[in-house]
Design a protein around this motif. Structure first.
Motif, PDB file in Angstrom:
ATOM      1  N   LEU A 189       0.876  -1.161  -0.052  1.00 31.47           N
ATOM      2  CA  LEU A 189       0.039   0.066  -0.005  1.00 31.47           C
ATOM      3  C   LEU A 189       0.972   1.309   0.012  1.00 31.47           C
ATOM      4  O   LEU A 189       1.911   1.419   0.806  1.00 31.47           O
ATOM      5  N   ASP A 190       0.499   2.189  -0.667  1.00 32.28           N
ATOM      6  CA  ASP A 190       1.176   3.569  -0.958  1.00 32.28           C
ATOM      7  C   ASP A 190       0.799   4.536   0.297  1.00 32.28           C
ATOM      8  O   ASP A 190      -0.380   5.056  -0.022  1.00 32.28           O
ATOM      9  N   TRP A 191       1.857   4.650   1.142  1.00 30.85           N
ATOM     10  CA  TRP A 191       1.681   5.647   2.346  1.00 30.85           C
ATOM     11  C   TRP A 191       2.506   6.873   2.017  1.00 30.85           C
ATOM     12  O   TRP A 191       2.663   7.671   2.736  1.00 30.85           O
ATOM     13  N   GLY A 192       2.859   7.025   0.799  1.00 30.05           N
ATOM     14  CA  GLY A 192       3.705   8.181   0.303  1.00 30.05           C
ATOM     15  C   GLY A 192       3.137   9.381   0.705  1.00 30.05           C
ATOM     16  O   GLY A 192       3.782  10.478   0.630  1.00 30.05           O
ATOM     17  N   ALA A 193       1.800   9.555   0.409  1.00 32.92           N
ATOM     18  CA  ALA A 193       1.126  11.106   0.723  1.00 32.92           C
ATOM     19  C   ALA A 193       1.774  11.622   2.280  1.00 32.92           C
ATOM     20  O   ALA A 193       1.236  12.972   2.318  1.00 32.92           O
ATOM     21  N   ALA A 194       2.279  10.604   3.049  1.00 35.32           N
ATOM     22  CA  ALA A 194       2.470  11.330   4.330  1.00 35.32           C
ATOM     23  C   ALA A 194       4.079  11.935   4.398  1.00 35.32           C
ATOM     24  O   ALA A 194       4.395  12.555   5.320  1.00 35.32           O
ATOM     25  N   ILE A 195       4.833  11.545   3.409  1.00 37.10           N
ATOM     26  CA  ILE A 195       6.247  11.975   3.210  1.00 37.10           C
ATOM     27  C   ILE A 195       6.583  13.327   3.374  1.00 37.10           C
ATOM     28  O   ILE A 195       7.236  13.896   4.147  1.00 37.10           O
ATOM     29  N   LEU A 231      -1.796  -2.971   9.681  1.00 39.20           N
ATOM     30  CA  LEU A 231      -1.472  -1.177   9.909  1.00 39.20           C
ATOM     31  C   LEU A 231      -0.135  -0.926   9.806  1.00 39.20           C
ATOM     32  O   LEU A 231       0.636  -0.164   9.371  1.00 39.20           O
ATOM     33  N   ILE A 232       0.678  -1.801  10.732  1.00 36.95           N
ATOM     34  CA  ILE A 232       2.073  -1.675  11.139  1.00 36.95           C
ATOM     35  C   ILE A 232       2.828  -2.077  10.025  1.00 36.95           C
ATOM     36  O   ILE A 232       4.079  -1.534   9.757  1.00 36.95           O
ATOM     37  N   GLN A 233       2.597  -2.902   9.385  1.00 34.79           N
ATOM     38  CA  GLN A 233       3.373  -3.535   8.072  1.00 34.79           C
ATOM     39  C   GLN A 233       3.399  -2.328   6.926  1.00 34.79           C
ATOM     40  O   GLN A 233       4.214  -2.050   6.325  1.00 34.79           O
ATOM     41  N   SER A 234       2.297  -1.695   6.574  1.00 34.11           N
ATOM     42  CA  SER A 234       1.968  -0.609   5.900  1.00 34.11           C
ATOM     43  C   SER A 234       2.973   0.612   6.183  1.00 34.11           C
ATOM     44  O   SER A 234       3.611   1.151   5.594  1.00 34.11           O
ATOM     45  N   PHE A 235       2.828   0.650   7.768  1.00 32.92           N
ATOM     46  CA  PHE A 235       3.784   1.867   8.181  1.00 32.92           C
ATOM     47  C   PHE A 235       5.198   1.472   8.269  1.00 32.92           C
ATOM     48  O   PHE A 235       6.263   2.538   7.752  1.00 32.92           O
TER      49      PHE A 235
END
Length: 343
Positions: free
Chosen positions: A192-198, A311-315
């Motif tokens: 999953l792409d959590w790049g929006a948080a960067i 969730l923690i794996q995505s994190f």
């Protein structure tokens, strides 16, 4: 170094295989433990752990209190290692959780608990460690060697072991089925792409991570990983506890990373989100996201506790990208080494 070539990335991506394979090694000691627990149920469970293992213990607290109704308390290892004071734990369950099994204070606490008459259990990645030798029963998490300083697969394997313990102790068929689906879901979660948080995180000097119920331990683990891998100060809170004072910090200058639970605890977290929105707090939300805040995608709901592990794996995947963006080598964080031994 590319994040894809880092030890941390390699070990994070190995977690699904570890979870899928650990059932065989756990079968015999888990059966022995559950037999004893059912024959003589404890009135209280006491945990003892440090670092990421302590966050796993927080997850275990949620599981045992939620599914078994038995109170769980965290022991201070220094009571045994420094002050030499025994605790009254006769016929109670003592869970020592450690990756290395070599921290002197945890060993001292386990030895003291056993001497007091507790059933002592080591949940460890090193089944031949001194902590394991001190304990009555060892539940090996089966993560294999972990060379990266920041623990990822051992944390996931440890919380998976606690899930398996809860499912076996309660006989919960639905929970056991969800554990069977967890390896594939962990693989998907890492993609999953959590790049929006960067952008927000790379500009922050400090932030709060918030969870509740099954996601509180994930918020604690996230705060530690941000310190370890990205040199970013982060403090973890329960969604309820944040309102008892720390909410005074809420402002445009303090980003908040929220790990939304997929159970009854979600309602309170949604209310908190609305309150923080009125305070103009930048929010990164893993889960359903109101308009105007950064959405971090999550997998479709399956089971609340296994959802939290995903969730923690995505994190973890996010921290790898953030560290690279900041020019930090995640395998060589400053001031740290793999095994920390405390007294």
């Amino acid at each position: 170094m590319s994040i894809l070539n880092s030890l941390m990335a390699e070990e994070m991506l190995a977690a699904p295989v570890v979870v899928a394979q650990q059932e065989v090694a756990l079968e015999q000691p888990m059966a022995e433990l559950v037999s004893q627990l059912r024959r003589r149920p404890p009135d209280v469970v006491v945990t003892c752990a440090r670092g990421s293992s302590a966050h796993a213990a927080t997850f275990g607290k949620h599981l045992i209190e939620r599914y078994l109704g038995i109170p769980v308390s965290a022991a201070a290892p220094s009571i045994a290692s420094i002050y030499g004071r025994p605790l009254h734990l006769k016929n109670q369950l003592f869970l020592a959780i450690s990756q290395s099994g070599r921290s002197d204070d945890l060993i001292a606490m386990a030895r003291s608990a056993k001497a007091s008459g507790a059933l002592t259990v080591a949940i460890a990645n090193a089944p031949n460690s001194p902590l394991a030798a001190t304990s009555d029963i060892v539940l090996p998490v089966g993560a294999g060697s972990e060379l990266s300083v920041a623990a990822t697969k051992t944390f996931v394997a440890t919380v998976s072991t606690l899930l398996r313990l809860t499912a076996a102790w309660t006989g919960d068929i639905a929970l056991n089925s969800a554990i069977g689906r967890l390896p594939q879901r962990l693989t998907s979660a890492a993609m999953l792409d959590w790049g929006a948080a960067i952008e927000i995180l790379s500009a922050a000097s400090s932030l709060a991570t918030i969870g509740r119920g099954p996601t509180l331990s994930m918020a604690c683990e996230a705060a530690l990983k941000l310190k370890e891998t990205c040199y970013l100060h982060a403090e973890a809170f329960s969604g309820a506890e944040f309102l008892h004072g720390p909410v005074a910090l809420a402002s445009r200058r303090l980003p908040v990373l929220l790990f939304m639970p997929a159970d009854a605890a979600a309602a309170g977290m949604q209310q908190l989100t609305a309150s923080l929105s009125r305070k103009h707090t930048p929010m990164l939300i893993a889960g359903p996201t109101p308009t105007g805040h950064v959405h971090l995608p999550v997998l479709a709901h399956d089971q609340p506790e296994t959802d939290a592990v995903c969730l923690i794996q995505s994190f973890y995947a996010l921290t790898l990208r953030l560290a690279e963006h900041l020019g930090i080598d995640v395998d060589r964080p400053r001031n740290l080494r793999k095994v920390t031994r405390t007294r």
